[in-house]
Every structure is written in C-alpha cells, then in structure tokens.
Design an enzyme around this catalytic site. Structure first.
Site, PDB file in Angstrom:
ATOM      1  N   SER A  61       0.773  -0.955  -0.286  1.00 14.54           N
ATOM      2  CA  SER A  61       0.278  -0.248   0.656  1.00 14.54           C
ATOM      3  C   SER A  61       0.899   1.165   0.152  1.00 14.54           C
ATOM      4  CB  SER A  61      -1.351   0.363   1.473  1.00 14.54           C
ATOM      5  OG  SER A  61      -1.528  -1.510   1.602  1.00 14.54           O
ATOM      6  N   HIS A  88     -14.651  -0.205   4.239  1.00 14.25           N
ATOM      7  CA  HIS A  88     -14.354   0.888   4.552  1.00 14.25           C
ATOM      8  C   HIS A  88     -15.599   1.656   4.490  1.00 14.25           C
ATOM      9  CE1 HIS A  88     -10.577   0.031   4.716  1.00 14.25           C
ATOM     10  NE2 HIS A  88     -10.401   0.914   5.251  1.00 14.25           N
ATOM     11  N   CYS A 105      -7.803   2.661   1.373  1.00 17.59           N
ATOM     12  CA  CYS A 105      -8.869   0.994   1.238  1.00 17.59           C
ATOM     13  C   CYS A 105      -8.190   0.536  -0.124  1.00 17.59           C
ATOM     14  CB  CYS A 105     -10.243   2.205   1.359  1.00 17.59           C
ATOM     15  SG  CYS A 105     -11.710   1.135   0.384  1.00 17.59           S
TER      16      CYS A 105
END
Length: 627
Positions: free
Chosen positions: A324, A368, A381
């Site tokens: 991420s 989320h 996310c």
C-alpha cells in the site's frame, strides 16, 4: 757426436721460434689493448648502461588510499599502521621448510598458509608476498631477533585499511580486499596498480576506486648481489588518493541500525531537495574489517550460509512488493487519467471483476463504506484501488508509474543497483510467455502481484512526492578533497526534469491524504501523532509474502515467520519544507502501522530534533534569522 755446424743450425731454429712467439705475443697484446680501448671508449655508453641495469632496479612506491568521511567529517574509512611479514619467493629454495621453521617463531594459522600458497601461484615470484598481517609488538620483536635465520623474509610496516564503525557502514562504504586473480583480469583497465595489493570490493570503496587508490610512485635503487637496497638514486613520490566526503550521517545510520535490531530489513533516508542519502541501513550486517586481508574460510562460510543473509545489502539489492505504500502514486496516475480524486467508491470489504466470482479482499473485512481519494489513502482502502486500477488499465498504470521511477534504477553511486519491476503486458509475455489477465491489474493496484521495489527506490519516489514532482538522483558522494592541498570540490549531479502533471494541485491533494494517514481519526498510522513536534506525511504498507486462498484467513500467530507479511512505511517531514524522506521495510514484520511506522517516526524524530539542532548555526543578532 754432434758437429759445431749442427749446433749452429739448431740455435738458428730456436732463435727463429723465439722471434715467432714474440711476434705472436706482441700481436695478441696489441689486439687486447685495441679491444680494451674500443670497449672503454667506443662502447663505453652501452656497457655502462648494461652495467647499471645489473644492479639498479625500479621499485614501485605504494600510494596512500584516500580517507572516507561522513557529512560531519567523522572518519568512516582510514589507514592504520600494521606489521606485516613478507616473503620474496625467488630467494627461497625450499618454501615448505621455511614455513615450517618460521612457524616456530611466529604463529601461522592454516588459513594464512593456505592463502599464501594460493597467492604464490597467481603472482610473479620476484614480487613480495604477504604471509602474515597484523603482527602485534611481541611477535614483531621475536621475529626481528630471529630474522637472520630467515633469508628472504622481511618484517615491514604498512598502512592497512580500517573501518572504525565496523558493521554500521559495511554495506554502504564497503571494504577493500587483496587483489585476486579475477581482479587482475580487469585491474589493468582501472589504472596503474604497480605495488598496490588491495582493491575496493563493494560499496563506495569499489564505486570510487579510481579516486581513492591514488597513483603509484617510482624509486630507482641500487641493489647488492643479494637483492638488498643499498641506496636510493632518484624518486617520484606517489600521489595520495582523494578523500571522499559522503552525505551519510553516521549517527543517524547508527540509530537506524538500532531501530532495526532483532529484525531483518532496511532503512533508507534521503534529503529531498538534494537527493543526498542520510542513512542506508541493512540488517543484519557484518564487520568489513574481516575482509581486508582475507577472511577465514570458516568465518566466510558462516556469513555466506546464514539464513539471515548478512552479506546481502537489502537497501539496493532487496526487491519487495511495495504494498500500500504506492497508493498515493496510484492516485496521481488515476487523476492524470480522469479518475477524479473526489470520486466516492463503496467498499464492502471485497471487490470482484465483472462476470467473475473471485473476491479480492480489502484488509478490513467489514469494509470502509464510501471513501474518496483522501479517505482511501488515509484508511488504505484496497477496494478503492482495485476499482481505480481496473478502470484505467495496466497500460496507463505502467506508463504513469514509470514516470515516477517505478521499475527503474535510481542511479545512485553504488555498484550493481537493482531496478525492481513495474510489470506490463509486454514484460509478462517476454518473461513468462503468458498473456496479461485482469486479475494481474487488480493486484498491481495495491502494489502486489509482480510489482517489486527496492527500499532505495521507495525512498527516492517518496522524495519526489515531497518535492511536488521535482525528481532528484540519490547520491552518497558530496565532495572530494585533494589530500595534499585539502581543497574541497563539490560533487555535482545533474538535475532531473520535474514531473509535471496536468493539474499541479494533484500533488497537494495526495499529500493531504498522506498527512491524514498520520493525523486523521482513521489514519492507519495515527498513533504516530502523539507528542509529535512537526508535520509529516506518510503511508503504511503490508505486503503479502505468500498467497491466501479464497476460503482461507490469515492468522499471523499461526503462520511461520518466513511466510508472514512484510511491514513497510514511507514518509517525509516537515510538510512544507521537507528535510527528510524515509522508507522502512521490515521483513516478515507484519502490519506496517505496528512495526515499520514507529521505526520511521523514531528516526525522523532523531534527525529533525537532535541531529539538525546539533549542527544548526546560531541566529545572528542583527537579523534574528537563522544563518
């Protein structure tokens, strides 16, 4: 009875023979004198030259290797005086007998004898060969008393490379080692190595070998029949190698190594404005001093076969899925290709491609809810980025990410940097002989799949983001210094072109999302904001090491360590005037927010609060501004 007449005849014959002999003697004497005159006068110059060559030799004078300093003039590589035992092989009749006898006076290990015999086979017999290094004063004194027993063996004082910070700088500064047979194949292409026995093997020592080694000198000496030097006739002094001043901050480097203690991983910290590398730590590490004069087979085997790979420089050789940490860059590429940063996407905790039952999970199983670009970065996310990646496609992702340096070498001044991998359709067809599938694009959207980055690359692209698109080349060398005149010369690295976007405000939008990672109520690194004294932006990352099946769940406690996720974090601070950009990777460390992020916070604190204050100039009374 002989008559008088017969006697007279015999006398005449004898007289004639005397005259003939005399003429021969005179003739030979004349020829001898003429030859001597010819040799002494006509051939004087030629024979004088031949005579000189019989007892005059040219000896190479070894240059002093240049020193290496950190950015605050702390010595990282120096030269220390040591006693060495050296052997002239062509003066030894029975080498085995000599070594056996010598071992009673000086301790010789099997490794030392083995390495000496190996060197004998690869180097000329008229060159001095090192038998034993680093004799202590007691050993040197014992040998000096007994030296007359060992003709052809000498005790000499030399300068030897030494690394005072040991394992802190092993992967960056590197080390020197004896010139091997393999080195000799290329050493002639790197300058004059007459009399030089060591060469840079890895790191800065290798990359800047031509600057550090210096230039050998020459000395004409008169020698006796035993090869001993009687006197020096003429001399050209060697040129000392240039001293190198690196950008490395050894105290920040030390703090980085302490922060990684107990883990395997890497930290790279860069000054965004200049690209100067402030710290480059790879753990575990090793003591470079072991390699200077030849490491023992047992010790090398221990290092080389260790499962923790201490000889492996993870900073520039380690290639990891970035996870991420790349989501901010994915957002920039999405904005450039019409994917609005304000677009709201619903995250139920999973994502599926059209007409496909496979579910790509979000790290948060319950989802989320609705997220836009900033909240997607803040909360990391996955579903938002699955959707973004599929909508813009791998071709535009590859093109856009490549602009920021993904899948490319940074150009740092270290040898053998790896490029990582920014996958594409062409790459997969070429490397795997397979077509590109939609699921491959989904994985790339969150920095997984085939995508690979080195810690240095992650720090470099983070510095580019901190500079709002101004890309810099990471570098370790700041200045070179003439060791005689002590004149400093800055090492200039050409600027790169700024990465211009259609809307320059895109950088600020993404940086705001990364700021909320630390300061937002749902930020994945919100714990870092406690008692923080500066503004920072960051991004956590957790990269899978092994795949998880559709019906499986990941349980870190029950997963073997070698299969646990990698922990990552990238960030920079302060926000408006970035002084440090950092990338942290902890192998099998688990959650990026739990392990890598606190390490980054600790190091940024140390650099901004302690190191910069320590070297800051006092304010001038007249202006009240920092000098």
């Amino acid at each position: 009875m002989r008559t008088l007449n017969g006697f007279e005849n015999d006398s005449g014959v004898i007289h004639l023979r005397y005259m003939q002999a005399l003429l021969v003697i005179v003739g030979l004497t004349f020829l001898l004198v003429a030859r001597v005159v010819y040799l002494q006068i006509a051939e004087h110059d030629r024979f004088e030259s031949l005579s000189q060559e019989n007892h005059i030799d040219e000896v190479s004078l070894k240059p002093v290797r240049g020193l290496i300093y950190d950015r605050h003039n702390e010595v990282l590589a120096r030269n220390v005086r040591v006693f060495n035992l050296e052997v002239l092989p062509d003066r030894i009749r029975d080498m085995s007998a000599l070594l056996n006898e010598l071992s009673h006076a000086v301790e010789l290990t099997p490794d030392e004898i083995g390495q000496f015999k190996t060197t004998l086979k690869s180097r000329p017999s008229f060159e001095r060969q090192i038998l034993k290094t680093n004799l202590d004063e007691e050993e040197a004194a014992i040998f000096s008393v007994n030296q007359h027993r060992f003709p052809g063996v000498e005790l000499n004082v030399h300068l030897q490379r030494n690394y005072p910070h040991g394992n802190l700088t092993a992967h960056v500064v590197g080390h020197v080692g004896r010139i091997s047979p393999q080195d000799r194949e290329t050493v002639s292409q790197r300058g004059d190595y007459s009399g030089i026995s060591h060469i840079g093997k890895i790191g800065i020592e290798s990359h800047y070998e031509s600057m550090l080694k210096g230039q050998p000198g020459r000395s004409q000496v008169e020698m006796n029949a035993h090869g001993r030097i009687i006197r020096h006739l003429s001399q050209t002094l060697p040129d000392t190698g240039r001293a190198l001043h690196l950008s490395l901050d050894i105290k920040l480097q030390e703090e980085s190594m302490k922060a990684l203690e107990g883990y395997e991983g890497a930290v790279v910290a860069i000054e965004p404005k200049t690209g100067e590398v402030l710290a480059m730590a790879s753990v575990p590490t090793f003591d470079p001093n072991l390699f200077v004069n030849g490491i023992s087979r047992a010790k090398f085997s221990e290092l080389n076969t260790s499962s923790r790979r201490p000889l492996f420089n993870r900073s520039i050789y380690g290639q990891y899925a970035p996870g991420s940490t790349i989501k901010g860059f994915m957002s920039l590429v999405g904005i450039e290709n019409g994917y609005s940063h304000d677009r709201r996407v619903f995250c139920p905790g999973w994502f599926s491609l059209p007409n496909n039952s496979r579910r790509y999970r979000c790290w948060k199983k319950t989802g989320h809810g609705y997220v836009d670009g900033n909240s997607a970065i803040e909360q990391s996310c996955d579903v938002y980025y699955y959707n973004l990646a599929v909508r813009i496609g791998i071709d535009r992702i590859h093109e856009g990410m490549s602009r920021f340096g993904f899948g490319q070498k940074t150009g740092i001044d270290l040898p053998n940097e790896r490029s990582g991998l920014m996958p594409s359709r062409d790459w997969k067809q070429r490397a795997r002989q397979q077509s590109w599938f939609p699921g491959d694009t989904v994985n790339v959207g969150i920095g997984q799949g085939y995508m690979l980055m080195t810690p240095l690359q992650l720090a470099s692209v983070t510095a580019t983001l901190a500079n709002r698109g101004k890309s810099v080349t990471p570098r370790l060398l700041r200045m070179t210094e003439n060791s005689v005149s002590q004149q400093l010369e800055p090492h200039i690295v050409p600027d790169k072109e700024k990465i211009e976007l259609k809307d320059g405000r895109s950088y600020d939008a993404v940086i705001e999302g990364m700021r909320r990672v630390v300061y937002g109520n749902r930020g994945t690194a919100r714990r870092l904001q406690e008692e923080i004294l500066y503004d920072m932006a960051g991004k956590t990352g957790t990269a899978q090491v092994v795949g998880i099946g559709q019906d499986e769940t990941y349980d870190e406690e029950s997963t073997p360590k070698e299969h646990r996720d990698h922990s990552l974090f990238v960030g920079f601070a302060p926000l408006q005037d970035p002084r440090i950009a950092i990338a942290v990777i902890v192998e099998h460390g688990g959650s990026g927010s739990q392990v890598a992020a606190p390490i980054a916070r600790r190091l940024i604190d140390y650099y901004l609060i302690e190191r910069l204050k320590m070297y800051a100039r006092p304010e001038t009374p007249s202006s009240g501004k920092e000098a």
